[in-house]
Design a protein around this motif. Structure first.
Motif, mmCIF file in Angstrom:
data_model
loop_
_atom_site.group_PDB
_atom_site.id
_atom_site.type_symbol
_atom_site.label_atom_id
_atom_site.label_comp_id
_atom_site.label_asym_id
_atom_site.label_seq_id
_atom_site.Cartn_x
_atom_site.Cartn_y
_atom_site.Cartn_z
ATOM 1 N N VAL A 138 0.840 -1.198 0.000
ATOM 2 C CA VAL A 138 0.000 0.000 0.000
ATOM 3 C C VAL A 138 0.876 1.249 0.000
ATOM 4 N N ASP A 139 1.971 1.189 0.727
ATOM 5 C CA ASP A 139 2.891 2.323 0.762
ATOM 6 C C ASP A 139 3.702 2.404 -0.527
ATOM 7 N N ALA A 140 4.071 1.239 -1.075
ATOM 8 C CA ALA A 140 4.945 1.212 -2.248
ATOM 9 C C ALA A 140 4.262 1.718 -3.516
ATOM 10 N N VAL A 141 2.945 1.637 -3.597
ATOM 11 C CA VAL A 141 2.246 2.030 -4.837
ATOM 12 C C VAL A 141 1.916 3.516 -4.874
ATOM 13 N N LYS A 142 2.293 4.244 -3.853
ATOM 14 C CA LYS A 142 1.988 5.683 -3.828
ATOM 15 C C LYS A 142 2.583 6.369 -5.053
ATOM 16 N N GLY A 143 1.794 7.262 -5.650
ATOM 17 C CA GLY A 143 2.219 7.957 -6.847
ATOM 18 C C GLY A 143 1.715 7.318 -8.122
ATOM 19 N N CYS A 144 1.216 6.092 -8.040
ATOM 20 C CA CYS A 144 0.647 5.429 -9.215
ATOM 21 C C CYS A 144 -0.815 5.818 -9.390
ATOM 22 N N ASP A 145 -1.342 5.575 -10.567
ATOM 23 C CA ASP A 145 -2.756 5.856 -10.834
ATOM 24 C C ASP A 145 -3.658 4.686 -10.422
ATOM 25 N N LEU A 146 -3.103 3.471 -10.416
ATOM 26 C CA LEU A 146 -3.899 2.286 -10.126
ATOM 27 C C LEU A 146 -2.969 1.186 -9.624
ATOM 28 N N ALA A 147 -3.439 0.399 -8.668
ATOM 29 C CA ALA A 147 -2.697 -0.774 -8.192
ATOM 30 C C ALA A 147 -3.517 -2.016 -8.493
ATOM 31 N N VAL A 148 -2.930 -2.952 -9.216
ATOM 32 C CA VAL A 148 -3.611 -4.190 -9.579
ATOM 33 C C VAL A 148 -3.150 -5.292 -8.611
ATOM 34 N N ASP A 175 -8.538 -2.266 5.600
ATOM 35 C CA ASP A 175 -8.891 -0.847 5.645
ATOM 36 C C ASP A 175 -7.856 0.005 4.917
ATOM 37 N N ALA A 176 -6.581 -0.362 5.026
ATOM 38 C CA ALA A 176 -5.534 0.396 4.339
ATOM 39 C C ALA A 176 -5.702 0.317 2.829
ATOM 40 N N ILE A 177 -6.088 -0.868 2.328
ATOM 41 C CA ILE A 177 -6.335 -1.007 0.892
ATOM 42 C C ILE A 177 -7.511 -0.142 0.462
ATOM 43 N N GLU A 178 -8.585 -0.147 1.243
ATOM 44 C CA GLU A 178 -9.763 0.626 0.872
ATOM 45 C C GLU A 178 -9.501 2.124 0.943
ATOM 46 N N MET A 186 -13.478 -7.038 -1.444
ATOM 47 C CA MET A 186 -14.525 -6.036 -1.210
ATOM 48 C C MET A 186 -13.945 -4.674 -0.888
ATOM 49 N N ALA A 187 -12.721 -4.642 -0.347
ATOM 50 C CA ALA A 187 -12.085 -3.367 -0.022
ATOM 51 C C ALA A 187 -11.472 -2.704 -1.248
ATOM 52 N N CYS A 188 -11.269 -3.462 -2.319
ATOM 53 C CA CYS A 188 -10.719 -2.887 -3.543
ATOM 54 C C CYS A 188 -11.757 -2.002 -4.226
ATOM 55 N N ALA A 189 -11.260 -1.053 -5.003
ATOM 56 C CA ALA A 189 -12.172 -0.142 -5.706
ATOM 57 C C ALA A 189 -12.880 -0.849 -6.856
ATOM 58 N N TYR A 190 -12.176 -1.776 -7.511
ATOM 59 C CA TYR A 190 -12.735 -2.480 -8.669
ATOM 60 C C TYR A 190 -12.408 -3.962 -8.545
#
Length: 672
Positions: free
Chosen positions: A38-48, A79-82, A105-109
């Motif tokens: 969750v911390d490592a993907v900061k700055g990206c538009d989307l995390a898969v 919760d951090a993912i959401e 369920m916590a993911c956006a998509y």
């Protein structure tokens, strides 16, 4: 130590991959890796978020459940993912279960591959979800589906959830869908409003019917109702109850049997042995058992040749097998194409030469030593010398059945349970000459049928039926001493058994137990207590439900068995005849005596090496004999109540029935 979670950033998209075989469970290391991701993907538009192997995250790591929870805790990870500023997209395949569905369920998509299945099966482990599963589910799938998943343990298909709007797409190539979700709007599930309240009374009745004495389904229903409160208030309550239930007797028992099944299905003695391939199966005997075995084999993709005594019998067997396969088609368990293919793979005849090319032959004729020996004599004349030969005997000694058969290392027992196309248990019986390769093939074959195989040594009744005989004998002692059939049956149903011992006898037929008693007459200790009540019922041709009367009476007008004053008078008269002063028994008295009889016989079986462990005994009784999984099996029950309690009860039983109970070493008193 390498983390099981990796992050690869490709332009504006981060690819987060969980690689934690075999099922990508949410172990401490996975949770820590996800929190770092969750911390490592900061700055990206989307995390898969995706998983390697055959499945998405398929639950928690239950090996951690007996220890204090270690951070990071799953609710915090979810919760951090959401709440991440970078929206997560879950690409799912295989099964998405428990913590896996909570993460999804916590993911956006959410995108699923075809065939993906979803569930909240914590109820099957005596638990509720602990990371928001019962709080997000009503907001995402609606009340009815949430109850079906959390309280009833039902799995839902990707198509089900697409229709409900839970997943955004089903795709064979989900990676191609990823860029369509960049900058796509979304609403966190925990911030959504719950739907209008359902008919809670109706849902409660549905859950109570399903629970059958278990507590977890009702705990899940309570937790779902908390979802009407704000998520920040309700989720901590869910987590607290989840952690409390981890220590409950119900959850400990269910976790015990979960691990016991996995151990029993992979005996240590066979782990380095390669099984042989089985493609074509011959089955001798076209009764209900033989036809059930045939249907199970056909459902698993085998070619089946069924052999009967004559043409009329083979035609009747064909009709029975067709009916079993048609039943699967009608229930949606098979497609029309599968049904057609299975019929094409089946043949029945009265010619043993049709078994010539079979890799395995299974004998399923009636319990008569001479008849079974004759079957294998004929099979050994026409089959390859390396083809495996298996007997489905329930009680007879396979060593006697296979005497004088060439290459005896290929001979063994495959004891199925009726109805064989449904019941999961198969006892794989090791004879004196059975090779490891033969046993390994038996296990592989049974697993391919989606059965639960266990290794058993040779004794009268092997594991399951030997314990059943002790259970029934203890139940008949209770009748002679003062109980009545309906009282004994009610007490055992109250414990969680599917049926009491006398209801079960009426279902299977009293003549079966009678035939076994007659077989044992010559070797029974004359000093052992023997109760003649069942023999007297059989003398009156009261053989159970099929004959209209046994321990109970039966009629088309009434579904349930009815108490019979004639039987109850017969029992009282028998007690008077042999000079017994009848006394009353509580449900607890009945349960303790019958369970002690089972546990003691199970301990003797382990002591003699017929079963390799207490856990194997528990698997046999839960998988094949209606012992409630949520009680863990008779040996788990014994460990729960303690050896001293069993010593006391067994001592009392030995006093009331002298020379009738041999105590296992662990339950023996100084007097023994």
């Amino acid at each position: 130590m390498t983390s099981p979670v990796s992050v690869e950033i490709k332009g504006p998209i981060a690819w987060v991959t969980i690689d934690n075989p075999p099922v990508n469970a949410t172990s401490t290391a996975v949770r820590a890796g996800l929190m770092q991701a969750v911390d490592a993907v900061k700055g990206c538009d989307l995390a898969v978020l995706q998983c390697t192997g055959k499945t998405f995250v398929a639950g928690g790591d239950m090996s951690e459940f007996d220890a204090p929870p270690q951070p990071p805790h799953l609710p915090d990870v979810v919760d951090a993912i959401e709440k991440s500023r970078v929206p997560f997209l879950a690409i799912m395949h295989g099964t998405v279960l428990g913590g896996g569905f909570e993460i999804a369920m916590a993911c956006a998509y959410r995108i699923a591959k075809p065939g993906t299945r979803f569930g909240l099966p914590e109820v099957n482990m005596g638990l509720i979800p602990g990371a928001g599963g019962t709080q997000r589910a009503p907001r995402l799938v609606g009340w009815q589906t949430a109850v079906e998943m959390a309280c009833l343990g039902q799995l839902k298909s990707a198509e089900n959830l697409l229709e409900l709007g839970v997943i955004n797409a089903i795709s064979d190539n989900p990676e191609a869908e990823v860029e369509n979700h960049v900058d796509r709007p979304f609403e966190p599930v925990s911030e959504r409003r719950t739907p209008a309240s359902p008919d809670w009374d109706a849902l409660s009745e549905q859950v109570k019917r399903f629970a059958k004495g278990r507590a977890a389904p009702l705990h899940n229903l309570t937790a779902l109702q908390w979802a009407n409160a704000p998520y920040a208030d309700s989720q901590p309550k869910e987590r607290a109850l989840h952690l409390k239930l981890r220590q409950s007797d119900e959850s400990r028992a269910l976790r015990h049997i979960f691990f016991a099944e996995r151990a029993a299905m992979s005996p240590a003695a066979l782990r380095d042995t390669t099984p042989n391939a089985v493609t074509q199966v011959a089955i001798v005997g076209g009764g209900l058992m033989g036809c059930g075995i045939a249907a199970a084999c056909l459902n698993a993709g085998h070619q089946v040749n069924l052999i009967e005594q004559n043409e009329d019998a083979s035609q009747k067997a064909t009709q029975t097998v067709r009916a079993l396969l048609k039943g699967a088609l009608d229930r949606g368990k098979a497609t029309q194409t599968q049904y057609d293919n299975r019929l094409q793979a089946f043949s029945a005849s009265d010619n043993y030469h049709d078994a010539a090319n079979a890799d395995l032959a299974i004998e399923a004729v009636f319990e008569n030593l001479d008849a079974k020996r004759a079957v294998f004599t004929k099979l050994s004349e026409v089959m390859r010398p390396d083809a495996l030969l298996a007997t489905n005997t329930s009680y007879l000694d396979p060593n006697d059945i296979f005497a004088d058969i060439p290459n005896p290392e290929r001979c063994f027992g495959l004891h199925f349970f009726s109805p064989a196309h449904i019941m999961k248990l198969v006892e794989v019986v090791q004879g004196e000459n059975t090779s490891k390769a033969t046993l390994a093939t038996g296990f592989s074959f049974a697993k391919g049928l989606r059965k639960t195989p266990v290794l058993a040594g040779v004794c009268d009744g092997f594991i399951g039926n030997r314990i059943l005989a002790a259970y029934r004998r203890a139940a008949e002692y209770l009748l002679a001493d003062g109980a009545l059939p309906y009282q004994v049956d009610a007490a055992m149903r109250s414990f969680g058994m599917a049926m009491g011992p006398f209801e079960a006898q009426d279902q299977s037929g009293l003549q079966i137990a009678e035939a076994n008693r007659r077989r044992q007459d010559a070797t029974r200790d004359p000093n052992e207590r023997y109760v003649h009540i069942s023999d007297r019922l059989c003398a009156e041709e009261r053989f159970g439900k099929r004959s209209g009367a046994g321990w109970y009476t039966y009629s088309p007008e009434k579904k349930a068995p009815q108490r019979d004053p004639w039987v109850e008078t017969l029992i009282a008269d028998y007690s008077n005849e042999i000079g017994i002063q009848r006394k009353s028994f509580t449900d607890a008295d009945i349960q303790t005596q019958l369970l002690t009889a089972m546990a003691n016989e199970g301990a003797r079986i382990v002591q003699e090496g017929i079963a390799d462990s207490d856990a194997t005994v528990d698997v046999v009784k839960t998988a094949g004999y209606g012992f409630p999984r949520w009680r863990g099996g008779p040996m788990h029950w014994a460990n729960t109540v303690g050896d001293e309690k069993l010593r006391q009860t067994l001592g009392e039983m030995q006093t009331s029935s002298p020379n009738s109970w041999v105590a296992a070493d662990r339950f023996a008193t100084s007097k023994n």
